[in-house]
Scaffold this active site. Structure first.
Site, mmCIF file in Angstrom:
data_model
loop_
_atom_site.group_PDB
_atom_site.id
_atom_site.type_symbol
_atom_site.label_atom_id
_atom_site.label_comp_id
_atom_site.label_asym_id
_atom_site.label_seq_id
_atom_site.Cartn_x
_atom_site.Cartn_y
_atom_site.Cartn_z
ATOM 1 N N GLU A 175 38.528 41.034 71.802
ATOM 2 C CA GLU A 175 37.801 40.222 70.829
ATOM 3 C C GLU A 175 38.079 40.742 69.423
ATOM 4 O O GLU A 175 37.544 41.768 69.011
ATOM 5 C CB GLU A 175 36.294 40.258 71.108
ATOM 6 C CG GLU A 175 35.476 39.478 70.106
ATOM 7 C CD GLU A 175 33.984 39.707 70.233
ATOM 8 O OE1 GLU A 175 33.260 39.441 69.245
ATOM 9 O OE2 GLU A 175 33.535 40.156 71.310
ATOM 10 N N ARG A 232 36.049 39.013 60.692
ATOM 11 C CA ARG A 232 35.274 39.693 59.657
ATOM 12 C C ARG A 232 36.145 40.223 58.524
ATOM 13 O O ARG A 232 35.619 40.797 57.563
ATOM 14 C CB ARG A 232 34.478 40.861 60.263
ATOM 15 C CG ARG A 232 33.497 40.435 61.341
ATOM 16 C CD ARG A 232 32.750 41.624 61.905
ATOM 17 N NE ARG A 232 31.964 41.259 63.075
ATOM 18 C CZ ARG A 232 31.261 42.117 63.802
ATOM 19 N NH1 ARG A 232 31.244 43.400 63.463
ATOM 20 N NH2 ARG A 232 30.587 41.705 64.863
ATOM 21 N N THR A 267 32.996 36.500 66.104
ATOM 22 C CA THR A 267 32.323 36.049 64.881
ATOM 23 C C THR A 267 32.730 34.622 64.530
ATOM 24 O O THR A 267 32.943 34.285 63.363
ATOM 25 C CB THR A 267 32.584 37.006 63.694
ATOM 26 O OG1 THR A 267 32.583 38.362 64.153
ATOM 27 C CG2 THR A 267 31.475 36.871 62.651
ATOM 28 N N LYS A 292 26.532 35.496 75.470
ATOM 29 C CA LYS A 292 26.482 36.793 74.814
ATOM 30 C C LYS A 292 25.042 37.033 74.344
ATOM 31 O O LYS A 292 24.462 36.179 73.671
ATOM 32 C CB LYS A 292 27.430 36.782 73.610
ATOM 33 C CG LYS A 292 27.303 37.976 72.670
ATOM 34 C CD LYS A 292 28.251 37.795 71.482
ATOM 35 C CE LYS A 292 28.053 38.853 70.432
ATOM 36 N NZ LYS A 292 29.006 38.707 69.303
#
Length: 236
Positions: free
Chosen positions: A67, A71, A95, A155
């Site tokens: 993952e 960011r 994200t 999640k």
């Protein structure tokens, strides 16, 4: 408690499982992403030069679902490099907060998406792109919203701050058909406690790729951390 697999899930498991399917470029499901290894690394990359050796180091340690979080300005280029140069890895985007994020990640070669929260718009965008999504949830209402949109592999974020082990245990009753990937505050010292729960398929954590290891190019350390994570035991 195992998630009720779709027909697609069942067929893929019978034909060799998520690992073989991913290596061959076959379509993944969210359940496949969760079950490939006990830990999904949460990766923040600031230098494209780090992407490929880092991915190779993680794969060498038995961790292939990667993952890469959106960011940093370099995140999409890092995904592209991993997808192009490390076919053994399965790069995903973290994200993901909008349909535009999902589209950009898919163009960069991401094969799954992870979001810090959930909106129907993000869910629909990922579905339209054929991008398995692990939507972030922190409350019962958010779980119900995700389920209404067809998502059952979720999640739990931020896991420790939002109730941790006690919250996951409480959810086992009303949400017995959901499996979770707790992320946020998960470390080697508490990961085993989360993985011991019957509704936890894997955990997410940033400890597999420490910032100082990236800066120093200490790929052997990353591989050793990945080996330890891949060897963790889980119930689901």
């Amino acid at each position: 408690m195992a998630l009720k697999d779709s027909t697609q899930d069942q067929n893929q498991h019978r034909s060799g499982g998520a690992a073989e399917g991913a290596a061959q470029g076959a379509a993944l499901t969210s359940t496949d992403v969760m079950r490939d290894a006990p830990v999904i690394p949460v990766i923040v990359l600031k230098d494209v030069a780090h992407a490929v050796p880092m991915a190779r180091a993680l794969v060498a340690g038995g961790i292939r679902m990667l993952e890469v979080t959106l960011r940093t300005p370099q995140a999409l280029a890092c995904m592209e490099a991993i997808a192009r140069e490390v076919p053994e890895a399965v790069v995903g985007a973290g994200t993901v907060r909008s349909a535009a994020d999902a589209q950009a990640a898919s163009r960069a070669g991401a094969r799954f998406a992870v979001s810090p929260g959930f909106t129907p718009a993000v869910g629909r965008a990922c579905r339209d792109l054929g991008l398995p999504l692990l939507p972030g949830v922190a409350t019962g209402s958010e779980i119900m919203m995700a389920q209404e949109e067809g998502f059952h592999a979720l999640k739990f974020f931020p896991a420790v701050q939002a109730g941790g082990l006690a919250m996951l245990k409480a959810w086992q009753g009303p949400f017995g058909d959901v499996v979770f990937c707790p992320t946020g505050g998960i470390q080697p010292g508490n990961a085993a406690e989360f993985l011991a729960l019957g509704n936890v398929a894997c955990v997410g954590g940033s400890w597999l790729v420490p910032g100082d290891a990236l800066e120093q190019g200490d790929w052997a350390r990353v591989t050793e951390l990945a080996k330890a994570a891949a060897a963790m035991r889980r119930q689901v």
